[in-house]
Design an enzyme around this catalytic site. Structure first.
Site, PDB file in Angstrom:
ATOM      1  CD  GLU A   1       0.781   8.756  -0.080  1.00 60.01           C
ATOM      2  OE1 GLU A   1       0.097   9.452   0.677  1.00 60.01           O
ATOM      3  OE2 GLU A   1       0.436   8.467  -1.244  1.00 60.01           O
TER       4      GLU A   1
ATOM      5  CG  HIS B   1       1.533  11.852   5.464  1.00 57.58           C
ATOM      6  ND1 HIS B   1       1.455  10.692   4.718  1.00 57.58           N
ATOM      7  CD2 HIS B   1       2.269  12.722   4.739  1.00 57.58           C
ATOM      8  CE1 HIS B   1       2.105  10.871   3.581  1.00 57.58           C
ATOM      9  NE2 HIS B   1       2.604  12.083   3.575  1.00 57.58           N
TER      10      HIS B   1
END
Length: 456
Positions: free
Chosen positions: A112, A410
């Site tokens: 991730e 992100h």
């Protein structure tokens, strides 16, 4: 601080630069320090060179990092059944961690984006206040032995307690090495369940000090060993003999204290950021729907380290979430408060059943190398580093959620995956990422269109 560039400053897995910081600086890396300025601007090969000098890797260890086949198919075939091949994930390095006054480089295996960056950045914010302070309890694990077919469960309980030392001594006959290392079965508990739909049930817990092992094989073997004696003492029938992954006697703890000025941005004062972080934590403390995501964010930091060391991340996950609802309500594994000087104070306490010996920790070549990079000497030290990383990761998520929103930083890192999936390579990746972030448009079709335009 607070921009995409700030979130990426401490990242050593991403090479994205925001428009206000598009000049690469490699910086000077201080020996024996976890601060790695400019590390993110290096190529993977250059990072390996820096790391090899930093912790004195030998030729074989450097080769493990450079070689795509660090885990041979022969070793893989011996680890699990029906092996077809190997499935690889990125191995990154989180920087800036100071734990109990010691600089620690933290290897993380994770797919991730933003995880390594967030952990590194929060560790950087924690350094002026002394970093993370940790502690832990003894490495005690439980084995459970289920007893059924009892008409007199209360009497059986007392009979077991009367024979407690016999059972402990018998359990300790199975692992002489553990005894020599100072471990072994330490106690015996007896639990009765009178309202079971299958009739009264008695469960014996063997409490075992497993030292530097995770302990599953040890406690399972001890449970098997004492089962016949338990049946003899109680007259019942033993069914399950298995460890419990709710390792609530094997706790690791971490604390951090950060001054308001460390959180100041062009949009928010440090005090405002701290208040927002505490509000976000309170949401998780009272609402299980939020707590599930909040705790997942903690495990975003812990799981990659557990995986990198070859430990059982599923056991850690199971124990963490069971512990989170130990009071009858699923809540936060962390706490966030303000002290008298209005500093943000964070704490975490949770089960951490990890080991340095046995299983993939000893079998996987990279897991052994990861332990060398960490510089840990005991399973308790590894457990303490893990919870410190989890606390840092939680802070990174709360800070982002409470200020600019989770997507701002992100998505900048997620854009790299989008660019790669579109077929971009090398310099193309950075160019696509910069454009998509600047346009606030991170999509696969947009990446493909930009790539086609660039290649023309």
């Amino acid at each position: 601080m607070g921009t995409v560039a700030d979130m990426l400053e401490a990242s050593i897995s991403a090479k994205v630069s925001a428009s206000n910081n598009n000049t690469s600086q490699k910086g000077d890396i201080v020996s024996n320090s976890s601060q790695l300025p400019g590390f993110r601007n290096l190529s993977p090969s250059e990072r390996i060179d820096v790391l090899s000098q930093h912790i004195d890797l030998d030729i074989e260890e450097v080769a493990l990092l450079r070689d795509d086949g660090a885990l041979s198919i022969e070793i893989a075939d011996g680890m699990i059944e029906n092996v077809l091949g190997k499935f690889e994930l990125p191995l990154g390095l989180a920087s800036n961690f100071m734990i109990n006054g010691r600089d620690v480089l933290v290897p993380m295996v994770v797919e991730e984006p933003s995880v390594v960056a967030a952990a590194s950045y929060m560790a950087k914010l924690a350094r002026p206040g002394g970093g993370f302070l940790t502690s832990s309890s003894a490495p005690l694990m439980r084995a459970q032995i289920q007893i059924v077919g009892l008409g007199d469960p209360a009497n059986a309980r007392l009979s077991l307690l009367r024979n407690k030392h016999r059972l402990i001594d018998l359990a300790n006959t199975k692992d002489q090495l553990l005894n020599k290392l100072g471990g072994g079965c330490r106690d015996l508990e007896v639990h009765t369940f009178m309202e079971s739909p299958r009739g009264p049930m008695v469960v014996v817990h063997l409490v075992v000090d497993v030292r530097d092992a995770m302990g599953a094989n040890t406690v399972n073997t001890m449970a098997e060993t004492v089962a016949p004696l338990i049946e003899e003492v109680t007259g019942g029938t033993v069914r399950l003999r298995i460890l419990s992954n709710l390792a609530d006697l094997r706790l690791a703890r971490a604390q951090v204290r950060i001054a308001p000025e460390c959180f100041e941005t062009s949009e928010f004062t440090g005090t405002d950021v701290i208040d927002r972080i505490i509000d976000a934590y309170t949401f998780a403390a009272i609402d299980p729907y939020r707590a599930a995501t909040h705790n997942k964010g903690i495990m975003n930091g812990i799981d990659p380290l557990i995986l990198a060391t070859g430990n059982d991340w599923r056991a850690v996950e199971a124990g963490a979430h069971a512990y989170a609802c130990r009071n009858g309500h699923y809540g936060s594994l962390t706490t966030w408060e303000k002290d008298r000087e209005d500093h943000l104070v964070g704490t975490i306490e949770m089960p951490m059943p990890v080991g340095l010996v046995g299983g993939a920790t000893k079998t996987h070549p990279l897991a052994r190398l990861v332990l060398k990079i960490l510089g840990v000497k005991s399973s308790q030290e590894l457990a303490e580093i893990a919870v410190a990383v989890g606390l840092a990761q939680n802070l990174g998520a709360l800070r982002a959620l409470a200020t600019e929103g989770i997507q701002r930083g992100h998505m900048a890192l997620h854009a790299r995956n989008i660019a790669l999936s579109a077929g971009a390579r090398g310099e193309e990746v950075d160019q696509l990422v910069r454009q998509m972030v600047m346009d606030h448009d991170v999509r696969s079709d947009r990446a493909e269109a930009l790539l086609n335009e660039l290649r023309k």
